[in-house]
Design an enzyme around this catalytic site. Structure first.
Site, PDB file in Angstrom:
ATOM      1  CG  ASP A 206      -0.160  -0.138   2.478  1.00 20.97           C
ATOM      2  OD1 ASP A 206       0.923  -0.680   2.607  1.00 20.97           O
ATOM      3  OD2 ASP A 206      -0.868   0.161   3.593  1.00 20.97           O
TER       4      ASP A 206
ATOM      5  CD  GLU B   3       9.477  -1.141  11.204  1.00 20.51           C
ATOM      6  OE1 GLU B   3       9.453  -1.479  12.354  1.00 20.51           O
ATOM      7  OE2 GLU B   3       8.313  -0.814  10.602  1.00 20.51           O
TER       8      GLU B   3
END
Ligand code: UGA
Ligand code: MN
Length: 243
Positions: A105, A188
């Site tokens: 997205d 992350e």
């Protein structure tokens, strides 16, 4: 070097729209291998039909999230997919190139690809439309990353977004146990820790992190109430079609 562009995706009604937009961005990029990892039990044939049409090299992986994580709040989205893609890279002996995690997205400026292609170890750059501050970025002084600007530090050593870094595969291979945790918000940080990242290894891109070349755009979801009504209609349709 080849860019291995890893896209986690999952079946929902926005999926084809997202992948069409992304595929048509990636069509402009030479020497790119698209790894599309779907959060689904099998390889959906309609996805192959769609992916084939772009004419770019791709690998379609079925990488369902293990059921146990679906009960987590928040759920660790895209982790099973990215892990599967990392394993594919390892198992297929892809030893040179650049790894990038590009969600289905997000929105990408074509200049991003020429920036990340030269990644020696780990490159970093700003991501737009993230959190309250609207941008998440490394802070660069005299060509070196010295810190981070991010609206959700959360005690992370590397407070960056998934779309804000790229990794050279030779550097990744130095950490054969590197992985991404099923821990929403910390994927992350813990992935970058697992590859032994050090501040001095980071290469700032996008004109010393002064330009935004990727955005964390999000597609508005239909209200769940409407989805419930839809499934009621579907149910009654099925009943009326009954044996
Ligand atoms: C943000 C970050 O940008 C993601 O990189 C991170 O994985 C995510 O938060 C997280 O920590 O959960 P966000 O836009 O909030 O992303 O989340 P989504 O875009 O809904 O999901 C991230 C990726 O996982 C997408 O590529 C999506 O297609 C995929 N996904 C999502 C799945 O594979 N399965 C799901 O059930 C939901
Ligand atoms: Mn997203």
């Amino acid at each position: 070097p080849t860019i291995y562009f890893v896209t986690p995706t999952y079946p929902r009604r926005e999926q084809i729209a997202e992948l069409t937009r992304l595929g048509q961005t990636l069509m402009h990029i030479p020497n790119l291998h698209w790894i599309v990892a779907d959060d689904f039990d099998g390889c959906n044939t309609f996805l192959d039909y769609l992916l084939n049409k772009f004419g770019i090299p791709y690998t379609h992986i079925a990488s369902p999230m293990p059921d146990i994580y679906r009960s987590f709040a928040p759920i660790p989205r895209g982790v099973a997919n990215r892990r599967a893609a990392i394993n594919w890279i390892r198992n297929n002996g892809k030893k040179s190139g650049v790894l990038y995690f590009g969600d289905d997205d997000n929105a990408f400026d074509l200049r991003l690809f020429s920036e990340i292609r030269s990644t020696q170890r780990v490159s970093m750059f700003p991501v737009g439309l993230i959190g309250l501050y609207a941008v998440s970025t490394p802070i660069v002084k005299q060509g070196k990353v010295i810190g981070f600007f991010d609206s959700w530090p959360a005690n992370r050593l590397w407070p960056v977004d998934m779309a804000g870094f790229a990794v050279n595969l030779e550097y990744l291979a130095l950490s054969p146990n590197a992985t991404m945790p099923y821990r929403a918000g910390y994927e992350e940080d813990e992935f970058l820790k697992s590859i032994g990242l050090q501040m001095a290894h980071i290469e700032p891109k996008a004109s010393n992190c002064s330009e935004i070349l990727v955005w964390h755009t999000q597609t508005k979801k239909e209200k769940s109430a409407v989805v419930r009504i839809d499934s009621k209609i579907l149910e009654s349709d099925q009943t009326s079609l009954g044996p």
